[in-house]
Design an enzyme around this catalytic site. Structure first.
Site, PDB file in Angstrom:
ATOM      1  CB  CYS A 243      -5.621   0.711   6.457  1.00 33.40           C
ATOM      2  SG  CYS A 243      -4.149   0.996   5.444  1.00 33.40           S
TER       3      CYS A 243
ATOM      4  CB  CYS B 244       1.736  11.064  -0.569  1.00 35.47           C
ATOM      5  SG  CYS B 244       1.217   9.792   0.587  1.00 35.47           S
TER       6      CYS B 244
ATOM      7  CD  GLU C 169       0.125   2.530  -6.306  1.00 40.41           C
ATOM      8  OE1 GLU C 169      -0.312   1.787  -7.204  1.00 40.41           O
ATOM      9  OE2 GLU C 169      -0.588   3.031  -5.443  1.00 40.41           O
TER      10      GLU C 169
ATOM     11  CB  CYS D 199       1.403  -1.641   6.957  1.00 39.23           C
ATOM     12  SG  CYS D 199       1.486  -0.836   8.567  1.00 39.23           S
TER      13      CYS D 199
ATOM     14  CB  CYS E 207      -6.078   8.222   2.224  1.00 39.16           C
ATOM     15  SG  CYS E 207      -5.643   9.921   2.287  1.00 39.16           S
TER      16      CYS E 207
ATOM     17  CB  CYS F 144      -5.514   0.277  10.581  1.00 39.03           C
ATOM     18  SG  CYS F 144      -4.096   0.826  11.564  1.00 39.03           S
TER      19      CYS F 144
HETATM   20  N1  SAH Z   1       0.889   4.082   8.585  1.00 43.92           N
HETATM   21  C1  SAH Z   1       0.912   5.465   8.857  1.00 43.92           C
HETATM   22  C2  SAH Z   1       1.048   6.274   7.595  1.00 43.92           C
HETATM   23  C3  SAH Z   1      -0.123   6.143   6.622  1.00 43.92           C
HETATM   24  S1  SAH Z   1      -0.841   7.708   6.479  1.00 43.92           S
HETATM   25  C4  SAH Z   1      -0.310   5.847   9.614  1.00 43.92           C
HETATM   26  O1  SAH Z   1      -1.209   5.025   9.758  1.00 43.92           O
HETATM   27  O2  SAH Z   1      -0.349   6.956  10.109  1.00 43.92           O
HETATM   28  C5  SAH Z   1      -2.268   7.424   5.592  1.00 43.92           C
HETATM   29  C6  SAH Z   1      -3.527   7.882   6.309  1.00 43.92           C
HETATM   30  O3  SAH Z   1      -4.653   7.378   5.588  1.00 43.92           O
HETATM   31  C7  SAH Z   1      -3.606   7.293   7.698  1.00 43.92           C
HETATM   32  O4  SAH Z   1      -4.176   8.213   8.584  1.00 43.92           O
HETATM   33  C8  SAH Z   1      -4.509   6.121   7.484  1.00 43.92           C
HETATM   34  O5  SAH Z   1      -5.119   5.744   8.688  1.00 43.92           O
HETATM   35  C9  SAH Z   1      -5.481   6.653   6.463  1.00 43.92           C
HETATM   36  N2  SAH Z   1      -6.186   5.600   5.724  1.00 43.92           N
HETATM   37  C10 SAH Z   1      -5.843   4.318   5.574  1.00 43.92           C
HETATM   38  N3  SAH Z   1      -6.771   3.664   4.852  1.00 43.92           N
HETATM   39  C11 SAH Z   1      -7.720   4.554   4.523  1.00 43.92           C
HETATM   40  C12 SAH Z   1      -8.927   4.480   3.763  1.00 43.92           C
HETATM   41  N4  SAH Z   1      -9.327   3.363   3.208  1.00 43.92           N
HETATM   42  N5  SAH Z   1      -9.637   5.612   3.622  1.00 43.92           N
HETATM   43  C13 SAH Z   1      -9.225   6.770   4.168  1.00 43.92           C
HETATM   44  N6  SAH Z   1      -8.098   6.904   4.884  1.00 43.92           N
HETATM   45  C14 SAH Z   1      -7.347   5.802   5.065  1.00 43.92           C
HETATM   46 FE1  SF4 Z   2      -0.399   0.463   8.528  1.00 46.09          FE
HETATM   47 FE2  SF4 Z   2      -2.570   1.259   7.237  1.00 46.09          FE
HETATM   48 FE3  SF4 Z   2      -2.565   1.205   9.888  1.00 46.09          FE
HETATM   49 FE4  SF4 Z   2      -1.099   3.048   8.625  1.00 46.09          FE
HETATM   50  S1  SF4 Z   2      -3.344   2.896   8.584  1.00 46.09           S
HETATM   51  S2  SF4 Z   2      -0.481   1.782  10.357  1.00 46.09           S
HETATM   52  S3  SF4 Z   2      -0.474   1.873   6.778  1.00 46.09           S
HETATM   53  S4  SF4 Z   2      -2.393  -0.575   8.514  1.00 46.09           S
END
Ligand code: SAH
Ligand code: SF4
Length: 366
Positions: A127, A113, A99, A120, A348, A124
């Protein structure tokens, strides 16, 4: 990427284009020039048809046509939100879907974006991408293709010099960009080249969860750094961003402080997801201030976007506001990221969630 057994030239690097010229018999001393011509047509003009190439002889054009295409990835879905956010779902190959989200008017500009991986490997806990099973690196071509598809749809060809819609690129989609470094680097070379797409490296931001050993290398490329911080002590960050166990805060911050050319006009972005009763108190904000002290930076507060099965709840609006105001009062820009494109699930952490669900239910009815 192949269509009718012919590879697409779109998304290739200059050296790959040169190679392709060799494959169709262009003499070695001409390859560089031909590749550069093609570069201009593909990345500046955005052409989809070899016939419009006016500065190549007919027989060369015919050869190009015979052997290659200018196809983009298949666009499976295209959605436009009430707020102007757009989302495309592309399918680089069967079973691989990515996407892309376009977010208009972020400070007189628009950000695209894009993703570096499908899924991944990190987990986290808040996420949704981290729960996805399928994981593979995207090729440089597939990363560049995301921009090509968006520019096609926005009608942004040839590359405009003024009043652009896509002014910035953020690697904030799926995946950990620093775990796919080579391809991300090649893609950035293509995206930033002034003869083509021409999105300057200072307008490209790479977001990482904190892969410390790769951060210096990222700095050498000259792009902007964003760090998914989310917690200000190791105990909590170990839970939220488990890669913290490998690269704890002290190491992470040493790498951030060593990132080249940081200044007030070149700031690190700290992403901080607001999780109710987890990391949203004023004490947390105080810890955050201590950590980032002296680093030219801004903090992006992201209200948590829930997904089916997630354990967290978004902080109350008042808490988020208080957190933001506290940081502002202490000299740090800490805007609350507006949730964009919620009606099309483009926020996000929501990427792919709906499409995965839909496809699973489709399978059931097969
Ligand atoms: N994997 C990389 C790039 C993803 S950036 C990273 O983690 O930095 C996308 C951003 O959205 C990251 O800061 C991630 O932590 C955040 N994110 C992920 N899941 C989310 C959620 N459910 N609600 C809000 N932010 C989220
Ligand atoms: Fe991977 Fe989501 Fe963590 Fe970013 S925030 S490193 S996409 S698991």
């Amino acid at each position: 990427m192949m269509v009718d057994n012919k590879p697409s030239l779109v998304g290739l690097s200059l050296s790959e284009l040169k190679e392709k010229m060799g494959e169709i018999g262009v003499p070695e001393k001409m390859r560089n020039m031909r590749a550069k011509q093609l570069w201009r047509w593909i990345y500046h003009y955005g052409i989809k048809d070899f016939d419009v190439i006016t500065d190549m002889a007919k027989d060369l054009r015919a050869k190009l046509k015979e052997n290659f295409t200018l196809e983009r990835c298949e666009v499976v879905e295209r959605l436009v939100s009430k707020d102007g956010t757009r989302k495309w779902l592309i399918r680089p190959e069967r079973g691989i879907e990515v996407e892309i989200v376009y977010i208009p008017d972020v400070a007189r500009s628009g950000a695209l974006c894009i993703s570096s991986q499908v899924g991944c490997t990190l987990n986290c806990s808040f996420c949704h991408t981290g729960t996805q099973v399928l994981v593979r690196n995207l090729t440089a071509q597939e990363i560049v293709m995301q921009l090509m598809v968006a520019r096609d749809d926005l009608g942004e060809w040839p590359t405009p010099f003024e009043n652009r819609q896509i002014t910035n690129i953020v690697f904030m989609g799926m995946g950990e960009p620093l775990y796919n470094f080579d391809n991300v680097e090649t893609a950035i070379e293509i995206l930033s080249d002034g003869e083509g797409i021409a999105i300057g490296r200072r307008r490209i931001t790479v977001s990482t969860s904190g892969i410390v050993p790769e951060m210096n290398r990222l700095g050498q490329i000259g792009v902007m750094l964003a760090v998914s911080l989310h917690a200000c002590n190791d105990k909590l960050r170990d839970v939220l961003v488990p890669i913290n166990k490998k690269y704890p805060l002290e190491e992470l911050f040493a790498a951030i402080r060593a990132y080249p050319d940081l200044s007030n006009s070149n700031r690190v972005t700290f992403e901080y997801v607001m999780l109710k009763d987890v990391n949203d108190s004023i004490d947390d904000a105080k810890d955050l201030l201590k950590l980032i002290k002296g680093i030219p930076s801004k903090v992006n507060l992201i209200p948590f976007n829930p997904w089916p099965g997630s354990d967290y709840v978004c902080s109350d609006r008042a808490k988020v506001k208080a957190f933001s105001e506290f940081l502002f009062a202490n000299g740090y820009s800490a805007p609350i990221r507006r949730t964009r494109g919620q009606d099309i699930l483009a926020a996000c952490g929501q990427l792919r969630s709906e499409s995965v669900k839909k496809r699973a239910s489709e399978r059931k009815t097969d």
